[in-house]
Design an enzyme around this catalytic site. Structure first.
Site, PDB file in Angstrom:
ATOM      1  N   PRO A   2       0.808  -1.221   0.000  1.00  0.00           N
ATOM      2  CG  PRO A   2      -0.730  -1.531   1.695  1.00  0.00           C
ATOM      3  CD  PRO A   2       0.573  -2.034   1.184  1.00  0.00           C
ATOM      4  CE  LYS A  33      -2.477  -5.742   0.723  1.00  0.00           C
ATOM      5  NZ  LYS A  33      -2.046  -6.656  -0.304  1.00  0.00           N
TER       6      LYS A  33
END
Length: 118
Positions: A2, A33
């Site tokens: 990300p 994540k």
């Protein structure tokens, strides 16, 4: 992997210490994540207009592989990011906007290749 980019008209001295690190931890949790894969940029003191007003505001851009591709995903992410941003920045939700961008593995270069091959 990300990418989280926060742009705000708030001056740097009005931002909480460690904002980039806390935004990294929050994004990792929200997006599911590992924090080691989250990339955060914070830019402050920018001339910005949101909804026709130059009052203090912020814009968050969230780009990632596989977790920001549907309205259902982003509705949940949006609520959680708004909770973090309103608390950290002291802005009302009407002074914040979030943009989500899905990425493909071939669009991210790392270690002299692209994520497709890592």
């Amino acid at each position: 992997m990300p990418f989280v980019e926060l742009d705000t008209s708030l001056p740097a001295e009005r931002l909480p210490p460690g904002l980039a690190q806390s935004l990294c931890a929050a994004a990792a949790d929200i997006l599911g994540k590992p924090a080691e894969r989250v990339n955060v940029t914070v830019r402050s003191g920018l001339p910005m207009v949101l909804s026709g007003s130059a009052e203090p505001c912020a814009q968050l851009v969230v780009s990632s592989i596989g977790v920001v591709g549907t309205a259902e995903q982003n509705k949940q992410h949006s609520a959680r990011f708004f909770d973090v941003l309103t608390a950290q920045l002291g802005l009302g939700p009407e002074r914040i906007v979030i943009r989500f961008y899905p990425l493909e593995p071939w669009q991210i270069g790392k270690n002299r290749t692209v994520m497709t091959f890592l």
